[in-house]
Design an enzyme around this catalytic site. Sequence first.
Site, mmCIF file in Angstrom:
data_model
loop_
_atom_site.group_PDB
_atom_site.id
_atom_site.type_symbol
_atom_site.label_atom_id
_atom_site.label_comp_id
_atom_site.label_asym_id
_atom_site.label_seq_id
_atom_site.Cartn_x
_atom_site.Cartn_y
_atom_site.Cartn_z
ATOM 1 N N LYS A 144 -0.739 -13.329 8.543
ATOM 2 C CA LYS A 144 -0.887 -12.597 7.284
ATOM 3 C C LYS A 144 -1.667 -13.397 6.228
ATOM 4 C CE LYS A 144 3.276 -9.761 7.781
ATOM 5 N NZ LYS A 144 2.790 -8.566 8.439
ATOM 6 N N GLU A 183 3.607 -12.460 -2.647
ATOM 7 C CA GLU A 183 2.661 -11.562 -3.298
ATOM 8 C C GLU A 183 3.406 -10.622 -4.213
ATOM 9 O OE1 GLU A 183 0.783 -9.809 0.183
ATOM 10 O OE2 GLU A 183 2.247 -8.201 0.272
ATOM 11 N N ASN A 240 11.704 -0.973 6.182
ATOM 12 C CA ASN A 240 10.290 -1.302 6.418
ATOM 13 C C ASN A 240 9.800 -0.905 7.803
ATOM 14 O OD1 ASN A 240 10.015 -2.465 3.814
ATOM 15 N ND2 ASN A 240 10.957 -4.338 4.580
ATOM 16 N N GLU A 269 -3.822 -1.601 7.308
ATOM 17 C CA GLU A 269 -2.705 -1.062 6.521
ATOM 18 C C GLU A 269 -2.866 -1.414 5.047
ATOM 19 O OE1 GLU A 269 0.928 -0.872 9.713
ATOM 20 O OE2 GLU A 269 0.937 -2.569 8.345
ATOM 21 N N GLU A 311 -2.202 -5.666 5.991
ATOM 22 C CA GLU A 311 -2.477 -6.381 7.224
ATOM 23 C C GLU A 311 -3.317 -5.485 8.119
ATOM 24 O OE1 GLU A 311 0.669 -7.019 9.961
ATOM 25 O OE2 GLU A 311 1.599 -5.070 9.637
ATOM 26 N N ASN A 332 -3.575 -4.272 12.111
ATOM 27 C CA ASN A 332 -2.956 -4.274 13.424
ATOM 28 C C ASN A 332 -4.051 -4.093 14.464
ATOM 29 O OD1 ASN A 332 -0.327 -4.634 12.445
ATOM 30 N ND2 ASN A 332 -0.126 -2.453 12.060
ATOM 31 N N PHE A 348 22.528 4.715 11.367
ATOM 32 C CA PHE A 348 21.435 4.589 12.332
ATOM 33 C C PHE A 348 21.624 3.432 13.310
ATOM 34 C CE2 PHE A 348 19.896 6.777 8.585
ATOM 35 C CZ PHE A 348 19.249 7.887 9.120
#
Length: 669
Positions: free
Chosen positions: A116, A200, A235, A275, A288, A290, A348
């Site tokens: 990253k 960040e 996320n 992204e 980032e 992918n 979940f």
Amino acid sequence: MFKKILIANRGEIACRVIKTARRMGIATVAVYSDADRDALHVEMADEAVHIGPATAAESYLVADKIIAACKQTGAEAVHPGYGFLSERASFCEALEKEGIVFIGPKPKAIMAMGDKIESKKFANAAEVSTVPGYLGVIEDASHAEKIAAEIGYPVMIKASAGGGGKGMRIAWNEAEVRDGFDRARSEAKSSFGDDRVFIEKYVVEPRHIEIQVLADAHGNVVYLGERECSIQRRNQKVAEEAPSPFLDTKTRTAMGEQSVALARAVEYQSAGTVEFIVDRDRNFYFLEMNTRLQVEHPVTELVTGIDLVEQMIRVAAGERLPFAQSDIKLNGWAVESRLYAEDPYRNFLPSIGRLTRYRPPAEGKSASAIVRNDTGVFEGAEISMYYDPMIAKLCTWAPTRLEAIEAMGEALDGFVVDGIEHNVPFLAALMKHPRWREGRLSTGFIAEEYPDGFAPVAPNAGQEALLAAVALSASLIEANRRERFADRLRPPSGASREEWTVRLGDSYVDARLVDGLVTIPFDMDIEIGGKTFNVVTDWRPGDAVWRGNVAGQSVVAQIRPILNGLRLDWQGISLKAKVLTQRHAELERLMPVKLPPDTSKLLLCPMPGLVVSIAVVEGQEVKAGETLAVVEAMKMENVLRAERDLVVSKINAKPGESLAVDAVILEFA
Ligand code: ADP
Ligand code: ADP
Ligand code: MG
């Protein structure tokens, strides 16, 4: 073009790649672990090679085993799917050495984008808008504090080697930065073996919007529009769509052009995804890249008409992209729902077991929509604890967003999965959620809209009437069948054959048959609450899905026989239904209600699992929020905390013990 390729993956993505290869006339080789001997991808491929035990680290993640399988079968190229070896530069290099083609980007691009911090530097150099932050490694907690103050709160602390939503912390103040730094660093160390962390700006009310790019080895790069993936839990993406309801042409073009610039800067080839996080003012920031096929790529295929896997294979074989940017047109709207083996009613938690029933909705084109289901399972298959809990990706396409959402709702309502817990009810409820339908999204959507977790949707009066009509029709059809076979089982003498009461959960709905005779196929007027509903269906006893029309509205609902009635599932509503004569209903209302047992003084095990530790002793006073015990299930540690201040009176479990769901771990005074 290749004659034979190997797919170094499993599940739905392996099946999806095989489908395209087959259409292109390319032979396919599957690889499988012990746990996947009977898996769908093995059956679909022309050949299959066994590569070891169930644990991925000993099978799907072992590059040497994949290379040996290529040599054994003569496969000329490898498609890695996503996950597993798809973003390992060392794997591409090893393949190259053996003269086997990697169907994906070159190792250099994977390396540059895999980290990253490095990828942000690259993006900056390519003049791509990045999240404001510090482009170096954070040394310690004091350094983190200083940098956070410079950036301005809130900030996000991230593992440079991170992925899958892991190693990430939001911090709103100094204390949280110190704590978040320590935790992100240790999580990064244990998950990725690399403890570099950076900071960040945390974008508030963020939307996740990503650009699909496609590049060949001859310098041609195009972008295929965007996907919005703001519906996330921890996320991790749950539902996606293309295009995004938030972007205007100007923003889309700017994001697309920056993505292409980044792809050029790393000499990218193959399919990749850039992204971005987008704030409420449509400022967008690079997150980032992918360097692989993305899980949610089907929505892009549905709106562009381009088969991304086919293009990846062609590019890897050295072909030029057959289109230029100006040829790419976005048509209509596509939505994807990820079906997970997890229990939506228990936060979940993952669920495993055998799929005793698996009946996806029919795929293909209807008058108003297209349904596509990418799946790697079949009825009777086992969902094991070794791999990803995703069982299928259900996609719908329609000319407009709302039509695509409607089609998705109907497809989900008709998707029959039994034997494991799954999130279909949650997804079905999402499709009806006003905020989702309006497209007012942010990555906080699920946490904000379901702060206490998901519970079955409560029906309104109109929905109750409709479900009562469905339950009554099913009951009448069943009675009709019984009567045709045996002349018993008539309603008790004296009881009306026209007047009925449908019990739905705890409410009672009176219904009257306007024209008394049951015909098959069923077509009848039923009066409920002063309104007449025409009910038409060809449902037969035993069908899990009730399809038909109620007052002109098309209805797809699920019906399961349960003790003394039915269970209905529709649009996230899940109810027990019971059809009664009015006399029975009168009596039933008088029955004492059985109260659920009081569990407020117990700590129950939330899932089948192994006790890792008990943090308290008998007699101990505990404050709300303190840890009581840790239970491990499916390789995830779950910390069970006190919900209020309490005193521990009894301990019923020991570390190392494996517990069933709802087993009593602790008792409180
Ligand atoms: P991963 O490699 O785990 O996918 P990403 O950097 O792509 O990590 O981030 C995953 C998700 O975390 C994003 O989709 C977004 O929801 C959230 N996120 C990441 N960075 C930020 C940020 N700076 N501000 C707000 N949300 C963020
Ligand atoms: P109960 O708690 O009474 O057992 P649930 O609502 O948890 O009922 O559902 C039991 C099973 O029924 C689930 O594991 C799932 O397989 C299936 N199921 C529930 N709702 C739906 C739905 N809307 N669509 C398809 N299957 C469903
Ligand atoms: Mg990401």
